[in-house]
Design a protein around this motif. Structure first.
Motif, PDB file in Angstrom:
ATOM      1  N   VAL A 152       0.842  -1.265   0.123  1.00  0.00           N
ATOM      2  CA  VAL A 152       0.031   0.031  -0.008  1.00  0.00           C
ATOM      3  C   VAL A 152       0.700   1.266   0.023  1.00  0.00           C
ATOM      4  O   VAL A 152       1.246   1.686   1.173  1.00  0.00           O
ATOM      5  N   ALA A 153       1.105   1.726  -1.324  1.00  0.00           N
ATOM      6  CA  ALA A 153       2.309   3.055  -1.490  1.00  0.00           C
ATOM      7  C   ALA A 153       1.374   4.288  -1.473  1.00  0.00           C
ATOM      8  O   ALA A 153       2.097   5.259  -1.445  1.00  0.00           O
ATOM      9  N   GLN A 171     -10.419   2.944   1.791  1.00  0.00           N
ATOM     10  CA  GLN A 171     -10.750   1.637   1.297  1.00  0.00           C
ATOM     11  C   GLN A 171      -9.468   0.611   1.439  1.00  0.00           C
ATOM     12  O   GLN A 171      -9.531  -0.518   1.951  1.00  0.00           O
ATOM     13  N   ALA A 172      -8.328   1.137   1.154  1.00  0.00           N
ATOM     14  CA  ALA A 172      -7.135   0.379   1.374  1.00  0.00           C
ATOM     15  C   ALA A 172      -6.714   0.023   2.926  1.00  0.00           C
ATOM     16  O   ALA A 172      -6.406  -1.169   3.412  1.00  0.00           O
ATOM     17  N   SER A 200      -9.602   2.622  -8.156  1.00  0.00           N
ATOM     18  CA  SER A 200     -10.271   1.197  -8.362  1.00  0.00           C
ATOM     19  C   SER A 200      -9.025   0.047  -8.771  1.00  0.00           C
ATOM     20  O   SER A 200      -9.030  -0.877  -8.201  1.00  0.00           O
ATOM     21  N   GLY A 201      -8.365   0.445  -9.615  1.00  0.00           N
ATOM     22  CA  GLY A 201      -7.051  -0.190 -10.117  1.00  0.00           C
ATOM     23  C   GLY A 201      -6.012  -0.329  -8.967  1.00  0.00           C
ATOM     24  O   GLY A 201      -5.720  -1.799  -8.453  1.00  0.00           O
ATOM     25  N   GLN A 202      -5.996   0.370  -7.991  1.00  0.00           N
ATOM     26  CA  GLN A 202      -5.198   0.284  -6.765  1.00  0.00           C
ATOM     27  C   GLN A 202      -5.814  -0.916  -5.836  1.00  0.00           C
ATOM     28  O   GLN A 202      -5.266  -1.737  -5.417  1.00  0.00           O
ATOM     29  N   VAL A 203      -7.214  -0.583  -5.776  1.00  0.00           N
ATOM     30  CA  VAL A 203      -7.788  -1.575  -4.720  1.00  0.00           C
ATOM     31  C   VAL A 203      -7.711  -3.006  -5.243  1.00  0.00           C
ATOM     32  O   VAL A 203      -7.680  -4.080  -4.673  1.00  0.00           O
ATOM     33  N   LEU A 204      -8.030  -3.142  -6.685  1.00  0.00           N
ATOM     34  CA  LEU A 204      -8.074  -4.562  -7.319  1.00  0.00           C
ATOM     35  C   LEU A 204      -6.494  -5.007  -7.242  1.00  0.00           C
ATOM     36  O   LEU A 204      -6.221  -6.157  -7.035  1.00  0.00           O
TER      37      LEU A 204
END
Length: 293
Positions: A152-153, A171-172, A200-204
């Motif tokens: 998680v950056a 969300q992260a 969304s891409g980061q959560v996926l």
């Protein structure tokens, strides 16, 4: 673990005992039957997407699996042993963590406090047992280790107040907390809802990393592109029961949507058929059309 490594290590259906399995679940609300003999299986190391139209009963299914409701009939097994959850706390004690769409985070608290919300660590010795002093240093260190382990950056300061974070960062935090304490599986309810494309891409990516660390994930989503991007298998729920169980590489999004709506179903060979039992396919406009009979 790389995508190629995961493809090689992925457990094929039937090759391992499910981490969680439900058979014949029934749940009634007065005259309304939300679950009608529903079945469900989650294999080790997979992302199982659960999709269905509004009113299909998928939310009730997930509530049963997460302990939010008690089914009237049927059985749930965890690692092969029957379990009966009377509350979400029972499920949490069994190693099942749920990330709800509403995000159960405390906006006025910092990130580390949110990760340990309800599981605060006390200082050792008398200071913790008698004076109930929190070991904030240990919690901050463990929280930072968790975010680092999950890659998680986007969160730079573990002491940052959650209400100052973006939607994707919040969300992260919620997903990281679930991964931190979930020992059996994690359930995620619409984790990319209301997020932009980048977030969304980061959560996926975060969901994939949780899966790749060996923790299976149940993903509830209306976003079919996201489902097809990350899911290993897709559970299609319709009219209170499982209508189909498919792998994204075997069917198109349009075909899965047709299974959701009942325009098509699967025969015993896994072929698409229309309500009359004739072999069918989905045309370019997304309409189900018979191809034989």
């Amino acid at each position: 673990m790389s995508t190629q490594q995961h493809e090689q290590d992925r457990v094929e259906p039937g090759a391992a005992e499910p981490v969680m399995a439900a058979t014949g679940l029934v749940k009634r609300y007065g005259k309304v039957t939300a679950l009608r003999g529903a079945d469900f299986e989650l294999l080790p190391g997979e992302i199982m997407a659960v999709v269905g139209d509004n009113g299909a009963g998928k939310s009730t299914l997930i509530k049963a699996l997460s302990g939010a409701i008690v089914p009237d009939e049927g059985e749930i097994r965890l690692d092969g042993s029957p379990v009966r959850f009377h509350s979400p706390l029972d499920a949490r004690k069994a190693g099942i963590e749920t990330v709800y769409q509403t995000l159960a985070v405390a906006p006025a608290m910092d990130i580390s406090s949110n990760l340990f919300l309800g599981r605060e660590q006390r200082k050792p010795g008398v200071r913790g047992s008698v004076f109930r002093m929190l070991d904030r240093k240990a919690m901050r260190a463990a929280a930072q280790d968790q975010l680092d382990a999950l890659g998680v950056a986007t969160v730079q300061n573990i002491d940052q107040i959650v209400e100052t974070l973006s939607g994707g960062q919040r969300q992260a935090v919620a997903v990281s907390r679930a991964a931190m304490f979930g020992t059996k599986l994690v359930i995620m309810d619409e984790p990319t809802a209301a997020l932009g494309v980048k977030e969304s891409g980061q959560v996926l990516d975060l969901i994939r990393r949780i899966r790749d660390r060996g923790l299976p994930v149940i993903l509830i989503s209306h976003n079919m592109p996201h489902v097809f991007e990350v899911a290993d298998r897709i559970h299609v729920h319709r009219l209170g029961r499982r209508a189909a169980l498919v792998q994204p590489g075997d069917y198109t999004m349009s075909e899965v949507v047709s299974l959701m709506t009942g325009a098509l179903s699967l025969d015993s060979d896994g072929a698409l058929v229309d309500p009359s039992g004739h072999r069918a396919e989905v045309d370019e406009q997304g309409h189900a059309v018979a191809v034989d009979g």
